[in-house]
Design an enzyme around this catalytic site. Structure first.
Site, PDB file in Angstrom:
ATOM      1  N   ASP A 136       0.823  -1.201   0.000  1.00  0.00           N
ATOM      2  CA  ASP A 136       0.000   0.000   0.000  1.00  0.00           C
ATOM      3  C   ASP A 136       0.862   1.260   0.000  1.00  0.00           C
ATOM      4  O   ASP A 136       0.480   2.276  -0.594  1.00  0.00           O
ATOM      5  CB  ASP A 136      -0.917  -0.005   1.221  1.00  0.00           C
ATOM      6  CG  ASP A 136      -2.085  -0.959   1.056  1.00  0.00           C
ATOM      7  OD1 ASP A 136      -2.292  -1.457  -0.067  1.00  0.00           O
ATOM      8  OD2 ASP A 136      -2.795  -1.211   2.046  1.00  0.00           O
ATOM      9  N   ASN A 147      -4.458   8.824   1.820  1.00  0.00           N
ATOM     10  CA  ASN A 147      -4.953   8.277   3.086  1.00  0.00           C
ATOM     11  C   ASN A 147      -5.282   9.366   4.095  1.00  0.00           C
ATOM     12  O   ASN A 147      -6.423   9.539   4.478  1.00  0.00           O
ATOM     13  CB  ASN A 147      -3.929   7.323   3.700  1.00  0.00           C
ATOM     14  CG  ASN A 147      -4.147   5.878   3.289  1.00  0.00           C
ATOM     15  OD1 ASN A 147      -5.111   5.558   2.589  1.00  0.00           O
ATOM     16  ND2 ASN A 147      -3.273   5.005   3.713  1.00  0.00           N
ATOM     17  N   ASP A 148      -4.250  10.092   4.540  1.00  0.00           N
ATOM     18  CA  ASP A 148      -4.476  11.017   5.638  1.00  0.00           C
ATOM     19  C   ASP A 148      -3.410  12.096   5.729  1.00  0.00           C
ATOM     20  O   ASP A 148      -2.278  11.934   5.265  1.00  0.00           O
ATOM     21  CB  ASP A 148      -4.544  10.259   6.973  1.00  0.00           C
ATOM     22  CG  ASP A 148      -3.418   9.240   7.129  1.00  0.00           C
ATOM     23  OD1 ASP A 148      -2.251   9.594   6.871  1.00  0.00           O
ATOM     24  OD2 ASP A 148      -3.700   8.085   7.502  1.00  0.00           O
ATOM     25  N   ARG A 163       5.461  15.443  24.125  1.00  0.00           N
ATOM     26  CA  ARG A 163       4.651  16.480  24.736  1.00  0.00           C
ATOM     27  C   ARG A 163       3.417  16.773  23.892  1.00  0.00           C
ATOM     28  O   ARG A 163       3.434  16.667  22.658  1.00  0.00           O
ATOM     29  CB  ARG A 163       5.483  17.755  24.910  1.00  0.00           C
ATOM     30  CG  ARG A 163       6.715  17.557  25.777  1.00  0.00           C
ATOM     31  CD  ARG A 163       7.511  18.822  25.908  1.00  0.00           C
ATOM     32  NE  ARG A 163       6.762  19.880  26.589  1.00  0.00           N
ATOM     33  CZ  ARG A 163       7.250  21.092  26.826  1.00  0.00           C
ATOM     34  NH1 ARG A 163       8.479  21.406  26.415  1.00  0.00           N
ATOM     35  NH2 ARG A 163       6.523  21.999  27.449  1.00  0.00           N
ATOM     36  N   ALA A 174      -6.104   6.259  10.936  1.00  0.00           N
ATOM     37  CA  ALA A 174      -7.319   6.725  11.602  1.00  0.00           C
ATOM     38  C   ALA A 174      -8.018   5.599  12.351  1.00  0.00           C
ATOM     39  O   ALA A 174      -8.605   5.819  13.418  1.00  0.00           O
ATOM     40  CB  ALA A 174      -8.267   7.351  10.580  1.00  0.00           C
ATOM     41  N   THR A 232      -9.202   3.005   7.021  1.00  0.00           N
ATOM     42  CA  THR A 232      -8.755   1.686   7.497  1.00  0.00           C
ATOM     43  C   THR A 232      -7.257   1.694   7.808  1.00  0.00           C
ATOM     44  O   THR A 232      -6.669   0.630   8.023  1.00  0.00           O
ATOM     45  CB  THR A 232      -9.046   0.599   6.443  1.00  0.00           C
ATOM     46  OG1 THR A 232      -8.510   1.003   5.174  1.00  0.00           O
ATOM     47  CG2 THR A 232     -10.541   0.371   6.300  1.00  0.00           C
ATOM     48  N   ALA A 233      -6.651   2.881   7.841  1.00  0.00           N
ATOM     49  CA  ALA A 233      -5.215   2.990   8.108  1.00  0.00           C
ATOM     50  C   ALA A 233      -4.996   3.607   9.495  1.00  0.00           C
ATOM     51  O   ALA A 233      -5.536   3.119  10.484  1.00  0.00           O
ATOM     52  CB  ALA A 233      -4.538   3.807   7.007  1.00  0.00           C
TER      53      ALA A 233
END
Length: 306
Positions: free
Chosen positions: A72, A146-147, A157, A190, A187-188
């Site tokens: 992927d 994806n994101d 921190r 997240a 589906t990754a």
């Protein structure tokens, strides 16, 4: 769409299994009469090949299909660099999960033959565009299938930021960051952050807080056309990173404004005709399968219950 005459191959990971699959694929395609072109790094992996190396400037007019060999991660990288071309992508899975790369190595020739004969499903996926502005000037841009993830990098921190959606203030938050994901990316990362699984056909974006310092902060699903703005807290001592698809990083500073929205151009992914999103989830995520009750037994149970 089914008239695939010129096919480009892309792979960028030097692993024996990937090189083996590449050579098998080249043999199959050339013997089947297709014109095969190689990306530069792919040509280096193959070695002594007489096949032409494609020129990105003329890619859209010289290639009908792009096949990505790898996992992927390889597909994510290929999509970001090739989305500007209106060329469908097909993946041969030589990685682990394989949510985006469907062709199985053991069945590569037979599955590829069916796809090239027109037996496939075409899926449109949108990407996210991200930009970082500092004092009114854009200092970095990126894209993600994806994101897009705001996170503190190597620091442990927490950071402070404010979230706005379509110009409306949502909340200020102290947390380890925020995951902004497409349905493809649900589906990754997240998912591991507690976000919902979204069907790839949805026109939606999910925002998943990472270890928020409040129990009431939960993932939010918004429309795919939403404009998302994250304002990095000016009191932060951190310089948070903005990471696209876990592969490319943009550095931010306190006071920066991060803007995220749907990319105008989508990518077309090809899946074998038997592709089923829910079956993929069952297989990759270890969901339970059917209980093995046939239709006759089910009818008998229904008669007894009713």
């Amino acid at each position: 769409m089914t008239d695939f005459k010129h096919i480009a191959l892309v792979a960028n990971i030097q692993l024996p299994e990937i090189v083996d699959s590449l050579k098998r694929l080249i043999t199959f395609l050339t013997e089947s009469g297709y014109q095969v072109l190689l990306e530069q790094k792919t040509a280096e992996l193959v070695g002594d090949s007489q096949l032409p190396v494609f020129d990105s400037d003329s890619l859209e007019t010289s290639v009908d299909l792009i096949i990505v060999v790898g996992g992927d991660g390889s597909m994510l990288s290929a999509v970001r660099s090739l989305v500007r071309y209106d060329i469908p992508l097909l993946g041969v899975n030589r990685g682990r999960l394989g949510f985006l790369t469907d062709i199985l190595p053991d069945e590569m020739e037979s599955q590829m033959k069916r796809v090239l004969a027109g037996e496939f499903i075409l899926s449109s996926r949108f990407l996210l565009d991200v930009s970082i502005s500092r004092k009114g000037t854009v200092i970095g841009t990126g894209a993600a299938l994806n994101d897009v993830v705001l996170h503190p990098g190597k620091s442990v921190r927490m950071m402070e930021f404010e979230l706005y959606i379509d110009g409306q203030f949502v909340y200020s938050q102290c947390s380890d960051g925020l995951i902004v994901s497409t349905p493809t990316g649900s589906t990754a990362y997240a998912l591991s952050g507690g976000g919902p699984i979204m069907h790839p056909n949805l026109d939606a974006i999910v925002l998943v807080p990472m270890n928020p310092h409040t129990l009431s902060s939960r993932p939010i699903v918004v429309g795919g056309k939403s404009d998302i703005e994250i304002r990095v807290g000016s009191r932060n001592e951190l310089h948070p990173l903005v990471t696209c698809d876990g592969q490319t990083d943009l550095q931010s500073e306190p006071g920066d404004i991060i803007q995220i929205h749907k990319k105008a151009r989508q990518v077309q992914l090809i899946h074998p005709v038997a592709h089923n999103f829910y079956e993929t989830c069952r297989t990759k995520l270890g969901w339970g399968s059917r209980l093995g009750i046939d239709e006759r037994t089910s009818d008998r149970i229904n008669r007894l219950v009713n």
